[in-house]
Scaffold this motif. Sequence first.
Motif, PDB file in Angstrom:
ATOM      1  N   ASP A 328       0.906  -1.122   0.028  1.00 18.17           N
ATOM      2  CA  ASP A 328      -0.090   0.022   0.222  1.00 18.17           C
ATOM      3  C   ASP A 328       0.841   1.407  -0.065  1.00 18.17           C
ATOM      4  N   TRP A 329       1.900   1.358   0.811  1.00 22.62           N
ATOM      5  CA  TRP A 329       2.963   2.292   0.848  1.00 22.62           C
ATOM      6  C   TRP A 329       3.426   2.487  -0.690  1.00 22.62           C
ATOM      7  N   ARG A 330       4.015   1.347  -1.283  1.00 22.34           N
ATOM      8  CA  ARG A 330       4.277   1.685  -2.638  1.00 22.34           C
ATOM      9  C   ARG A 330       3.567   2.194  -3.639  1.00 22.34           C
ATOM     10  N   ALA A 331       2.323   2.045  -3.439  1.00 26.31           N
ATOM     11  CA  ALA A 331       1.122   2.387  -4.352  1.00 26.31           C
ATOM     12  C   ALA A 331       0.799   4.020  -4.067  1.00 26.31           C
ATOM     13  N   ARG A 332       0.874   4.188  -2.637  1.00 29.65           N
ATOM     14  CA  ARG A 332       0.620   5.650  -2.429  1.00 29.65           C
ATOM     15  C   ARG A 332       1.645   6.486  -2.583  1.00 29.65           C
ATOM     16  N   VAL A 333       2.995   5.886  -2.371  1.00 28.41           N
ATOM     17  CA  VAL A 333       4.137   7.020  -2.583  1.00 28.41           C
ATOM     18  C   VAL A 333       5.195   6.212  -3.530  1.00 28.41           C
ATOM     19  N   PRO A 334       4.922   6.378  -4.952  1.00 30.90           N
ATOM     20  CA  PRO A 334       5.748   5.504  -5.999  1.00 30.90           C
ATOM     21  C   PRO A 334       7.103   5.965  -5.913  1.00 30.90           C
ATOM     22  N   ALA A 335       7.352   7.610  -5.393  1.00 30.87           N
ATOM     23  CA  ALA A 335       8.773   8.057  -5.785  1.00 30.87           C
ATOM     24  C   ALA A 335       9.455   7.658  -4.696  1.00 30.87           C
ATOM     25  N   VAL A 336       9.247   6.768  -3.669  1.00 28.34           N
ATOM     26  CA  VAL A 336       9.980   6.026  -2.457  1.00 28.34           C
ATOM     27  C   VAL A 336       9.850   4.454  -2.825  1.00 28.34           C
ATOM     28  N   ARG A 337      11.458   3.992  -2.782  1.00 28.94           N
ATOM     29  CA  ARG A 337      11.455   2.582  -2.725  1.00 28.94           C
ATOM     30  C   ARG A 337      11.427   2.025  -1.378  1.00 28.94           C
ATOM     31  N   PHE A 338      10.252   1.203  -1.206  1.00 28.16           N
ATOM     32  CA  PHE A 338      10.075   0.471  -0.182  1.00 28.16           C
ATOM     33  C   PHE A 338      10.642  -0.810  -0.093  1.00 28.16           C
ATOM     34  N   GLU A 339      11.347  -1.312   1.083  1.00 31.92           N
ATOM     35  CA  GLU A 339      11.944  -2.551   1.076  1.00 31.92           C
ATOM     36  C   GLU A 339      11.463  -3.303   2.292  1.00 31.92           C
ATOM     37  N   LEU A 340      11.229  -4.583   2.415  1.00 30.49           N
ATOM     38  CA  LEU A 340      10.640  -5.482   3.577  1.00 30.49           C
ATOM     39  C   LEU A 340      11.483  -6.630   3.543  1.00 30.49           C
ATOM     40  N   GLU A 341      11.990  -6.955   4.696  1.00 36.62           N
ATOM     41  CA  GLU A 341      12.896  -8.234   4.706  1.00 36.62           C
ATOM     42  C   GLU A 341      12.441  -8.862   6.120  1.00 36.62           C
ATOM     43  N   LEU A 342      11.907 -10.168   6.107  1.00 44.41           N
ATOM     44  CA  LEU A 342      11.292 -10.756   7.289  1.00 44.41           C
ATOM     45  C   LEU A 342      12.330 -11.976   7.396  1.00 44.41           C
ATOM     46  N   ALA A 343      12.548 -12.406   8.694  1.00 38.49           N
ATOM     47  CA  ALA A 343      13.446 -13.337   9.012  1.00 38.49           C
ATOM     48  C   ALA A 343      13.049 -14.127  10.241  1.00 38.49           C
ATOM     49  N   GLY A 344      13.105 -15.506  10.380  1.00 42.70           N
ATOM     50  CA  GLY A 344      12.503 -15.929  11.167  1.00 42.70           C
ATOM     51  C   GLY A 344      11.206 -16.468  11.319  1.00 42.70           C
ATOM     52  N   PRO A 345      10.671 -17.047  12.265  1.00 39.91           N
ATOM     53  CA  PRO A 345       9.290 -17.496  12.180  1.00 39.91           C
ATOM     54  C   PRO A 345       8.417 -16.373  12.353  1.00 39.91           C
ATOM     55  N   VAL A 346       8.021 -15.559  11.608  1.00 35.95           N
ATOM     56  CA  VAL A 346       7.400 -14.297  11.861  1.00 35.95           C
ATOM     57  C   VAL A 346       5.745 -14.565  12.024  1.00 35.95           C
ATOM     58  N   ASP A 347       5.314 -15.761  11.510  1.00 36.11           N
ATOM     59  CA  ASP A 347       3.789 -16.026  11.695  1.00 36.11           C
ATOM     60  C   ASP A 347       3.545 -16.638  12.809  1.00 36.11           C
ATOM     61  N   ALA A 348       4.529 -17.156  13.583  1.00 34.93           N
ATOM     62  CA  ALA A 348       4.545 -17.698  15.066  1.00 34.93           C
ATOM     63  C   ALA A 348       4.302 -16.671  16.028  1.00 34.93           C
ATOM     64  N   VAL A 349       4.364 -15.480  15.837  1.00 33.00           N
ATOM     65  CA  VAL A 349       4.213 -14.585  16.868  1.00 33.00           C
ATOM     66  C   VAL A 349       2.773 -14.277  17.385  1.00 33.00           C
ATOM     67  N   PRO A 350       2.894 -14.516  18.871  1.00 28.53           N
ATOM     68  CA  PRO A 350       1.430 -14.355  19.239  1.00 28.53           C
ATOM     69  C   PRO A 350       0.521 -13.119  18.793  1.00 28.53           C
ATOM     70  N   ASP A 351      -0.783 -13.387  18.755  1.00 25.44           N
ATOM     71  CA  ASP A 351      -1.667 -12.477  18.025  1.00 25.44           C
ATOM     72  C   ASP A 351      -1.545 -10.885  18.696  1.00 25.44           C
ATOM     73  N   GLU A 352      -1.493 -10.952  20.241  1.00 25.59           N
ATOM     74  CA  GLU A 352      -1.292  -9.608  20.964  1.00 25.59           C
ATOM     75  C   GLU A 352      -0.007  -8.799  20.332  1.00 25.59           C
ATOM     76  N   LEU A 353       0.983  -9.604  20.589  1.00 26.80           N
ATOM     77  CA  LEU A 353       2.411  -9.274  20.140  1.00 26.80           C
ATOM     78  C   LEU A 353       2.436  -8.717  18.631  1.00 26.80           C
ATOM     79  N   ALA A 354       1.725  -9.638  17.633  1.00 19.70           N
ATOM     80  CA  ALA A 354       1.576  -9.535  16.435  1.00 19.70           C
ATOM     81  C   ALA A 354       1.076  -8.035  15.908  1.00 19.70           C
ATOM     82  N   LEU A 355      -0.025  -7.864  16.743  1.00 15.07           N
ATOM     83  CA  LEU A 355      -0.733  -6.425  16.537  1.00 15.07           C
ATOM     84  C   LEU A 355       0.055  -5.262  17.057  1.00 15.07           C
TER      85      LEU A 355
END
Length: 440
Positions: A328-355
Amino acid sequence: MRGLLPQLVMRVLVAGLLTVIVAAGWVLWDTANAARRDAQTTAALVSDAVAARPSFEGLAFGGVAPTPVFRDWQQFPAWSLIAPGICVELGPRDQPVQRRCGPYLAAATPPDWFVWLAKRLGLVPEPVAVPVRTRYVSDVYVTAIADPGVIVTRAWSRTGDLMRVAVGMAIGGALLTGLLMIRLLAPFGILLRGIERLQRGDFASRLPRLRVAEFDRLSTAVNDTAATLQEAQAMRAELTRRLFTVQESERRALARELHDEFGQCLTATRAMAAAIAQSGETTARDGARIAEITGQMMDSLRAELARLRPPDLDDLGLRPALERMVADWRARVPAVRFELELAGPVDAVPDELALSLYRIAQECLTNAIRHGAPTNVALRIEVGEEITLAATDNGSPRHDGAIGDGYGLLGIRERVDALGGSFALTPVEGGMRALARLPL
């Protein structure tokens, strides 16, 4: 600013040196006073001895009266009459005819500055004249004169010995005081380190019991303060967690109400507007306009619903929600390059902590775009023994205000503190870096 120990040692040394100066002054005064007494005593003894043993001449040479010439006074034992360092002159006060000096021990020659000081202080007493009391002569005096060289040398000998011993004792006393105070003041370092830990927010550490009663009371006070702050921090964190829980519950309820009520109404209005637009009546154009406005309202509603409660987070999990947010940020601000890097079991984070992690990442990206002019924003989240979130941008370092100002960053800090983590926003080469660490 000098430390306590050097100041204490210097003051002890200065006090010792002042004591040395006072003692040296007393020695000089005592030496001058003793020389004055010796001169007076010597003059009186010699005068009495001369008066008791006159020699007579004159009758043998046709004289009409005996003439005392005192030829034998120098045969008197000098050690019993003339004090060391004192010279005696006999005769009229202005024209003495005989002179004799008492014995003295040879000593080291004093330095020139001490001789100059002795003259300025009047160390050598004035001569003492005592008349010879006899019926045969008049205007005959015994004058006792203190030898300046002997008196100054004697004063230097006494003062020098005293100063050498006293200065050595002063320096040794200062050093010994310093060594003793190092051990005595050692608890200061323990207390200082404890206070510094409190300043850094480490309220769990405790100071040991100390042997000195005053230091032990300070240690107890610091420990009590740390316990109180730790308790207050725990209560604040718990209240903050409850606040965010209630806040997210309210957001979820508000999103549900908006979706169920307002969303359905907008859907019905849009359907009716579409029917009017297809009826062919004169109001068809108005219906089309209503449908257009309703569509815009529904798009705004979806955006607000996503801000209140990210749907991807509940339906798909943390990883897709983060990817969708960055997209969504890439679509809203196309002039800026957004990079995302996820490492480790991200989906295993508890719900409250994930939020909370999602909200922190959302605010970090918003802060980077809002307060800088970056061309590149990198978000990296690593899940291991702890969760590390780093958001780096090249929007130039912001030094115009205190780092951490603003409600967005305040909210991040409150979330991180409530979760028992740490957060820092620091300038890096060419930009800013936000780093959050959260315990699992």
